[in-house]
Design an enzyme around this catalytic site. Structure first.
Site, PDB file in Angstrom:
ATOM      1  N   LYS B  85       0.220 -19.071  18.595  1.00  0.00           N
ATOM      2  CA  LYS B  85      -0.486 -17.946  19.228  1.00  0.00           C
ATOM      3  C   LYS B  85      -1.802 -18.440  19.829  1.00  0.00           C
ATOM      4  O   LYS B  85      -2.509 -19.253  19.205  1.00  0.00           O
ATOM      5  CB  LYS B  85      -0.760 -16.862  18.177  1.00  0.00           C
ATOM      6  CG  LYS B  85      -1.406 -15.598  18.757  1.00  0.00           C
ATOM      7  CD  LYS B  85      -1.666 -14.559  17.662  1.00  0.00           C
ATOM      8  CE  LYS B  85      -2.263 -13.279  18.224  1.00  0.00           C
ATOM      9  NZ  LYS B  85      -2.577 -12.302  17.147  1.00  0.00           N
ATOM     10  N   SER B 160      -0.738  -7.753  17.915  1.00  0.00           N
ATOM     11  CA  SER B 160      -1.126  -8.556  19.055  1.00  0.00           C
ATOM     12  C   SER B 160      -0.352  -9.859  19.219  1.00  0.00           C
ATOM     13  O   SER B 160      -0.361 -10.455  20.293  1.00  0.00           O
ATOM     14  CB  SER B 160      -2.617  -8.889  18.947  1.00  0.00           C
ATOM     15  OG  SER B 160      -2.844  -9.702  17.805  1.00  0.00           O
ATOM     16  N   SER B 184      -0.842  -7.423  13.182  1.00  0.00           N
ATOM     17  CA  SER B 184      -0.485  -8.193  14.381  1.00  0.00           C
ATOM     18  C   SER B 184       0.612  -9.220  14.202  1.00  0.00           C
ATOM     19  O   SER B 184       1.099  -9.785  15.181  1.00  0.00           O
ATOM     20  CB  SER B 184      -1.725  -8.876  14.960  1.00  0.00           C
ATOM     21  OG  SER B 184      -2.515  -7.938  15.642  1.00  0.00           O
TER      22      SER B 184
END
Lengths: 498, 496
Positions: B85, B160, B184
């Site tokens: 990420k 996210s 997330s």
């Protein structure tokens, strides 16, 4: 007519802790006036995205030394907090400091003023990190449009993250003298504890007085002004003095003092507005989520307490008591640990000499030699033992005081011992009264006019005659014996009916 | 058919060791898969194909040497490609945190979690899309582009960590790292039909994770199956002296053997099965709980009475911390900078032009919550309620070993649905926020599909440092179910 006001003053002092590495990272602490800019910077102190702070245990230890020496209550658990504000010298956009639950509270510091000793209460002692340094460069160029370099600012982050100790006093001081004495006492303490370089020129200790005035006898506080970043004792005292006069004048004129932050302009000797109350920051302090509470091991704190050296004020008291020194001498000798150690080493090396005499030599002759050469005591070529040997030669009458001073200067410059200088230059004092009697006789014989004046009642001339004898003896005669012999021979003349 | 990208992480490790295929072949296979699907999915912000292939060649020579001599143990994931990420720093690779304000930031260091995986032999394929600074539940707040759900391109992948979840779901990577501040990792795992772990706060170092809400942020992992998530977790967890909030707790020993859950007490929290949740979500989760029962677990109701306060508490604490964490992005040190006449002009313009609307909203919320005169009523009060939420969990875990609950009120929602209504978007996280506030771990894995063919996930929450119990239960579940083996139709379509 001017009213009588009482100034009320508290101090915030920021002292850099002389640790090897920074407060929250492993970067070395460097002399920012010497090091290549941004040469001691890592992702952590540069505030890069993703980095985290880790507390430097040595900085905590140093802070505890100070807090314990100030007789503070140590918090078993204290908190770091973020102090938020934007400025390019603050890479994270917040400073890690302590706010609620500081490391230590409720201490005291004894200061020395012309009125005697006084205790100033310490409100709190806490740890934080320093900011970077900005250098503003004005527009420059050689006239050609292509050569013009616009005004700009350079950022050096070498100082960013250097451990700082903030020491906040209660508003217990009432004059520039007290403020100066407090700052000096704190400076001395930090040096004794070996936690601060003491180099005020380089910003190792920055002082911010909060000053208000109130009608004498009043119990309420007036509106206070803070003066930022003073880094000389003299500047501090002058700034406080100026601020007291400025505020008094305002009140005398029926005006009010505005709460604000002011700056000191040293060459003009004035303070000026920097930031008004309306412009004051809201720092939005909140507990630093990246650092757990700073929990102190009690045994460790006890260990640090036990390891503290004798502190300046205790040593001062001991010097007065043990060596029968005046408060003034004791203060001068204990202000720096090196001086006090030097003095005690000299005293130990000359047990036959009164400690007061050794104090006079150090505070007088030795300090004046150091001042002339700009040396520190640590660099002094005359060891305490060598100085003690010299003083003993004087007090035991081997050489006289005047010769002693000349010999000390010689020792200072050549590094030789007093004995060696005296031997090589034939400076040993003449104390043999028959030899001195002969010299006196000769002088009286060679100066009949002066002798007559003396006998006629101008007794002041005796000092001149004394000088002539000393001159004849090349300064090496024992002055006491000369005086005795001169008196004896002149009296004999009177008695013999001249 | 592409055999390599269809493998699980463990199968991939096995294939590399036996020499069925090389690391270069594996990396190439994933790069091709990315090339094929990325135009539809937009799961990545940056790719690192050259570096990945170069690393693969190094891995291949080590693997070859190891196969020859058989001596010297090799790192557990040697030659295995992974996606990271884009809020986790990888030395030398651009790290944007999904923001235009960090368009050109190349960190000189790697996050501890990344570093530990690099030491374990992984190869970084690229950096995955995220809501800007991890603020969002749909990956629509990315400063770059919107990531699409591999199961339905009209739907969000969650957020996210939507890029990481979509990449794993679409076989663009066998596993990925993510971060979870309010859900997330867990919510995108549920939306994309894969497994993901949000560890205990302090279990995995946050060093090198671009901070959003520092007291809530956790680094965790995605993979298709729980056992692979557990493997990655075991490699990244453990104390790190660079993170003062990482716990000095023994390295995890994840033991997954068996599927017998006898003696396991599973709590069902009343507050998580409420009116308004999608019926198919509730049904799938209840069915999954029954499966746990058939494996021997005992089920009982528990109460987490302060659950309803998690949302307001979270939206005070996380933005407050974010308002300070994002202060460093002022245009002074990181390009690009919006030039202006004055220093303040540079600050205003850079931040004004380069932060997205959601980031600005949270900075303002947080700044307000910390302001003089409001601190006690907002931030201070939120911290007190947070303690109550933590206590809820502590009391529940006196009765049960773990808590089973839905991950989100619904399956993946259509792109754009909440774009004008931030509060509706915030409500997507009501079931995931409490674990962050309490610091407890949460494991998500797929337990079914809704009528639209969208995956449903379930989360298991455990006590602090109770990840091993979660993995054991999740792994047992996956031994008797096959939801985790289902793949979005788009994977196959892409090959025809």
């Amino acid at each position: 007519m001017s009213n009588i006001y009482e100034p009320v003053i508290g101090l915030e002092v920021h002292a850099e802790l002389a640790t090897r590495s920074k407060m929250f990272c492993a970067c070395p602490v460097v002399d920012t006036t010497q090091a290549e800019p941004n040469s001691a910077v890592c992702p952590v102190c540069a505030g890069m995205p993703g980095v985290l702070p880790v507390v430097n245990q040595k900085a905590v230890e140093f802070a505890l030394r100070v807090a314990l020496a100030l007789a503070c209550e140590i918090a078993p658990s204290s908190l770091f907090a973020r102090k938020n504000y934007f400025y390019p010298d603050l890479p994270k956009g917040y400073q890690i400091s302590q706010y609620e639950n500081p490391l230590a509270v409720n201490g005291r510091l004894t200061i020395l003023t012309s009125q005697g000793e006084k205790v100033v209460r310490i409100r709190r002692v806490h740890l934080e990190e320093d900011t970077g340094k900005l250098t503003h460069i004005a527009e420059s160029g050689n006239g050609s449009i292509n050569e013009i370099r616009p005004a700009h600012t350079l950022i050096d982050l070498n100082r960013a993250g250097v451990p700082l100790l903030e020491i906040v006093s209660e508003p217990d001081m009432h004059s520039a003298e007290e403020v100066g004495a407090y700052a000096r006492a704190l400076h001395s303490l930090l040096r004794y504890l070996k936690v601060n370089s003491g180099d005020m020129q380089k910003g190792a200790m920055r002082i911010e007085p909060n000053i208000s005035i109130r009608p004498a006898g009043s119990q309420t506080f007036g509106t206070r002004c803070e003066i930022k970043n003073l880094n000389t004792f003299r500047g501090l005292e002058r700034a406080v003095d100026f601020e007291i006069r400025r505020q008094s004048a305002l009140l005398d004129e029926g005006k009010v003092v505005e709460q604000e932050t002011r700056g000191w302009i040293d060459d003009q000797g004035i303070t000026v507005t920097q930031r008004s109350k309306e412009e004051a920051h809201d720092y939005r302090y909140f507990p630093e989520p990246d650092l757990p509470p700073l929990v102190l091991d009690r045994a460790w704190v006890e260990e640090i307490l036990a390891s503290l050296p004798e502190l300046p004020i205790s040593r001062l008291h001991r010097f007065q008591e043990q060596y029968k020194l005046s408060a003034y001498d004791a203060e001068v000798l204990t202000a720096e640990q090196e001086t006090a150690d030097y003095y005690e080493a000299a005293v130990a090396a000359a047990p036959q000499v009164a400690p007061k005499v050794i104090a006079n030599w150090i505070c007088g002759e030795l300090f004046s030699l150091l001042n002339q050469t700009g040396m520190t005591l640590a660099e002094c070529p005359v060891t305490p033992r060598a100085l003690a040997a010299l003083i003993f030669l004087v007090t035991s009458g081997e050489i006289n005081l005047g010769t002693g001073k000349v010999v000390l200067a010689e020792m200072f410059h050549s590094g030789q011992s007093a004995e060696a200088i005296i031997a090589s230059r034939g400076l040993r004092q003449i104390s043999d009264s028959s030899a001195i009697a002969g010299m006196v006789q000769q002088v009286l014989k060679n100066n009949p006019e002066q002798v007559q004046s003396y006998l006629a009642g101008k007794t002041g001339i005796a000092q001149w005659l004394f000088g002539q004898v000393m001159k004849a003896a090349k300064g090496q005669a024992n002055p006491q014996v000369v005086r005795q012999e001169l008196e004896k021979q002149l009296n004999a003349m009177i008695n013999n009916g001249y | 058919m592409n055999t390599i990208t269809g493998l699980t992480l463990s199968q991939l490790v096995h294939g590399l060791r036996t020499g069925d295929f090389s690391s270069r072949e594996a990396v190439q296979a994933y790069l091709e898969q990315i090339e094929r699907l990325e135009p539809n999915l937009h799961a990545f912000i940056s790719l690192a194909p050259e570096q990945a292939l170069a690393q693969a060649d190094i891995a291949d020579s080590r693997l070859a040497a190891w196969r020859k001599s058989g001596e010297n143990p090799i790192p557990p994931l040697l030659g295995v490609p992974m996606a990271i990420k884009d809020v986790l720093c990888v030395a030398g690779l651009r790290c944007t945190a999904g923001s235009r304000i960090l368009e050109n930031f190349i960190p000189p260091f790697s996050a501890t979690a990344v570093e530990r995986l690099l030491e374990a032999g992984i190869i970084v394929l690229g950096k995955t899309n995220t809501d800007e600074f991890a603020m969002g539940s749909s990956t629509e707040n990315s400063g770059y582009w919107v990531t699409h759900n591999p199961w339905n391109l009209e739907r969000v992948p969650g957020g996210s960590s939507g890029g990481s979840a979509a990449a794993v779901a679409a076989d663009m990577a066998p596993a990925a790292l993510g971060s979870d501040t309010g859900g997330s990792i867990r919510q995108p795992a549920a939306f994309c039909g894969i497994s993901g772990i949000k560890p205990t706060y302090g279990r995995v170092s946050r060093y090198g994770l671009i901070a959003y809400g520092s007291s809530l942020d956790c680094v965790g992992a995605f993979a298709r199956q729980v056992s692979d998530v557990a493997l990655i977790y075991s490699l990244i967890a453990g104390h790190d002296e660079r993170d003062a909030t990482s716990m000095d707790y023994p390295k995890p020993q994840v033991n997954l053997n068996g599927k017998d859950l006898k003696g396991l007490r599973v709590g069902i929290p009343d507050e998580y099965f409420i009116a308004g949740i999608q019926a198919e979500v509730e049904a799938s989760v209840r069915e999954a709980i029954q499966v746990l029962q058939t494996l021997g677990a005992a089920v009982e109701r528990v109460s987490l009475p302060h659950t309803e306060y998690a949302l307001p508490v979270y939206y005070l604490i996380a933005p407050a911390e974010a308002s300070a964490n994002l202060a460093r992005f002022d245009g002074i040190r990181y390009e690009p900078r919006s030039e202006a006449e004055s220093m303040w002009g540079v600050f205003y313009r850079t931040r004004g032009e380069r932060f997205g609307a959601e980031v600005k909203r949270r900075i303002m919320l947080g700044t307000y919550a910390l302001s003089a005169g409001y601190y006690d009523a907002y931030y201070g009060q939120a911290q007190k309620v947070r303690t109550l939420i933590k206590t809820d969990f502590e009391q529940a875990f006196e009765k049960v070993d773990l808590i089973a609950a839905p991950v989100a009120p619904s399956t993946a929602f259509p792109i754009g649905r909440h774009s004008d209504d931030p509060l509706a978007m915030y409500l997507e996280d009501i079931f995931t926020l409490p674990a962050n506030l309490a610091g407890v771990p949460g494991l998500v894995f797929p337990v079914g599909f809704d009528a639209n063919g969208l995956p449903v996930g379930m989360q298991l929450m455990g006590p602090h440092f109770g990840e091993d119990i979660l993995f054991k239960a999740g792994h047992a579940y996956q031994q008797v179910t096959d939801w985790h083996q289902r793949k979005p139709p788009l994977i196959d379509k892409a090959f025809t």
